[in-house]
Design an enzyme around this catalytic site. Structure first.
Site, PDB file in Angstrom:
ATOM      1  N   ALA A 207       0.805  -1.227   0.000  1.00 23.44           N
ATOM      2  CA  ALA A 207       0.000   0.000   0.000  1.00 23.44           C
ATOM      3  C   ALA A 207       0.833   1.270   0.000  1.00 23.44           C
ATOM      4  CB  ALA A 207      -0.947  -0.001   1.193  1.00 23.44           C
ATOM      5  N   GLY A 210      -0.638   4.893   0.455  1.00 23.86           N
ATOM      6  CA  GLY A 210      -2.084   4.713   0.382  1.00 23.86           C
ATOM      7  C   GLY A 210      -2.790   5.354  -0.786  1.00 23.86           C
ATOM      8  N   ASP A 278       0.691  -3.698  -5.929  1.00 25.12           N
ATOM      9  CA  ASP A 278       1.411  -2.605  -6.594  1.00 25.12           C
ATOM     10  C   ASP A 278       2.872  -2.791  -6.205  1.00 25.12           C
ATOM     11  OD1 ASP A 278       2.136  -0.323  -7.891  1.00 25.12           O
ATOM     12  OD2 ASP A 278       1.107   1.059  -6.543  1.00 25.12           O
ATOM     13  N   CYS A 331       4.990   0.025 -11.992  1.00 21.35           N
ATOM     14  CA  CYS A 331       5.158   1.255 -12.770  1.00 21.35           C
ATOM     15  C   CYS A 331       6.469   1.162 -13.545  1.00 21.35           C
ATOM     16  CB  CYS A 331       5.106   2.494 -11.877  1.00 21.35           C
ATOM     17  SG  CYS A 331       6.202   2.456 -10.448  1.00 21.35           S
TER      18      CYS A 331
END
Length: 390
Positions: A207, A210, A278, A331
Site C-alpha cells: 500500500a 495509500g 502494486d 510502474c
C-alpha cells in the site's frame, strides 16, 4: 537572487543530486526542498527558476554526470542566456572554460535503453519517459464531485476516467486536500483493474502511502473491508491522516515485518475478493516525475526488484478466495518486471488464469496491458488481472 546566483544554486543542488544517486540518498525533490528550507531569503520566483534549472539539467543528461557543474555546463552549452550567468561574480559560477567537462546529452544510460528496446520500447518512444509530466488529480467522490472541483479550479477531463482532471502544471491543490488526490491518470487507470465494488473484501498488499488504497475505498463507497499492508512503517504511517481527510473509514493499516509477512497475513488466507499488488519496481514508468532515478538503477538493483516481485506474488496468491482476483501492477515498462513476471507466475501456478482487461488506455503486453507515456500520455505501467480458479 541574480541570474548568476540562481545558476550557482542549481549547481549546488545538482551536486547533492549526483552524490545521492551514487550513494542511494534522498530524491531530487527532497533535496531541492531541503536546500531552500535553510534559505528563506529566496522568493517564490527564485525557487521556481532554480528548480526548473535543476530538472532541465537532470532530464538532459542520460548518464550520471561527473558533478553538478558538469550537468549545468552541458545545459549552458546549448543556451547562451544560461551560459552568460557563468560570469565569475561573487555569488555566481566561475566563468566557463571551453576545456572543462560537460554532461553529454542523452535520454538514459545505454544499458537501460537496450533493455527497453528488448521490451519493445523503441528509441523513438524513450524520450517521452523523461518529459515533464502533467498534473493529474483524482476527485474523491466520498467528499465531492468532478463538476464542483472543475467549477472551482478548472481542469480538463481525462477520457475514460470520470473522477479525473488534468490541471495546468503549478496549480496549487493543497487547499483541496481530502477532496482531491494528486494521482497520475495511468495510476488511476490501472487501479480500475481491481474492479472494486461496495461490500468487497480487498487487500492492498504493497500500500505504501495509500494512494491506491484511497482510490479503492472511494470505488467501494466506503463499504466493505479494505486492508492496507506494507513493510515500510514511514510510508504506511501517511495513510491514516490522508484517509481521515478523505473521509475514508474502511481502510485498516497493517504493518508487516519484512521476512515474516506470511505469518501476519495468514488470518486473511483465502478470504479476499481481490488482492492488489502494486509491487516494488524500478520505476522506469515514472521517470517523468523522478528523472534522476534512471541514474540510480543498475542491473543488480533491477534483479533485486525482480526477486521482490516474485516474493510478493507468492505472498498474495494464498490470500485470494476461489474465483477472486490478484491484480499485479508495476510502474515499469521492462518486461522483466511486468509481462515476464506474470508469465512465470502462471507457468508455476496451474490454479490461475489471466483475465482480459478492458481499460481506457494501454496496449496488450503478455497476459496484461502496458501503458507508456509516448502512446498513452500517462506514466508507464504494466497491469494484469489473474483469477484463482474455483
Amino acid at each position: 537572487m541574480t541570474p548568476a546566483a540562481r545558476s550557482q544554486a542549481a549547481i549546488d543542488i545538482l551536486d547533492q543530486v549526483v552524490d545521492a544517486a551514487r550513494g542511494g540518498g534522498a530524491a531530487a525533490d527532497t533535496l531541492v526542498a531541503r536546500y531552500f528550507a535553510s534559505r528563506r531569503y529566496a522568493g517564490a520566483k527564485d525557487r521556481r527558476a532554480v528548480r526548473d534549472l535543476v530538472y532541465a539539467a537532470i532530464r538532459r543528461a542520460g548518464e550520471l554526470p561527473e558533478n553538478g557543474r558538469a550537468a549545468l555546463v552541458g545545459l549552458a552549452r546549448e543556451d547562451d542566456a544560461l551560459a552568460a550567468t557563468f560570469d565569475g561574480s561573487a555569488h555566481g559560477p566561475a566563468s566557463l572554460d571551453p576545456a572543462e567537462p560537460a554532461a553529454a546529452a542523452g535520454v538514459m544510460p545505454s544499458w537501460l535503453s537496450a533493455a527497453l528496446i528488448a521490451s519493445d520500447v523503441p528509441v523513438s518512444a524513450q524520450q517521452a519517459l523523461v518529459a515533464r509530466a502533467p498534473l493529474d488529480i483524482r476527485v474523491n467522490r466520498l467528499r465531492t464531485d468532478v463538476a464542483s472541483i472543475r467549477a472551482e479550479i478548472g481542469g480538463e477531463a481525462v477520457a475514460g476516467l470520470p473522477d479525473a482532471l488534468r490541471l495546468p502544471n503549478g496549480t496549487n491543490v493543497e487547499p483541496l486536500a481530502g477532496r482531491v488526490e494528486v494521482q497520475d491518470a495511468g495510476s488511476q487507470i490501472v487501479s480500475l483493474a481491481a474492479r472494486a465494488e461496495p461490500g468487497q473484501n480487498i487487500i492492498d498488499l504493497c500500500a505504501g502511502g495509500g494512494g491506491k488504497t484511497l482510490a479503492l475505498a472511494a470505488a467501494m463507497d466506503n463499504r466493505g473491508e479494505l486492508i492496507a499492508s506494507d513493510v515500510d512503517r514511514a510510508r504506511l504511517s501517511r495513510l491514516a491522516p490522508r484517509a481521515e481527510k478523505a473521509g475514508v473509514t474502511i481502510a485498516r493499516p497493517l504493518l508487516l515485518d519484512a521476512g515474516r509477512e506470511a505469518a501476519a497475513l495468514a488470518p486473511f488466507a483465502g478470504a479476499a475478493d481481490t488482492v492488489l499488488v502494486d509491487a516494488p519496481c524500478s520505476g522506469t514508468g515514472t521517470w517523468r516525475r523522478n528523472p534522476e532515478a534512471r541514474w540510480r538503477l543498475t542491473p543488480q538493483r533491477l534483479e533485486r526488484f525482480a526477486q521482490q516481485q516474485r516474493h510478493v506474488l507468492e505472498l498474495a496468491a494464498p490470500l485470494v478466495r476461489p474465483g477472486g482476483a490478484l491484480v499485479y501492477i508495476v510502474c515499469s515498462l521492462l518486461d522483466a518486471e511486468g509481462a515476464a513476471q506474470v508469465d512465470a507466475f502462471l507457468a508455476t501456478s496451474p490454479g490461475w488464469r489471466a483475465e482480459p482487461l478492458d481499460l481506457p488506455a494501454g496496449r496488450p503486453r503478455g497476459s496484461g496491458l502496458r501503458l507508456d507515456p509516448a502512446h498513452d500520455g500517462t506514466d508507464g505501467f504494466f497491469v494484469a488481472r489473474l483469477i484463482r480458479l474455483c
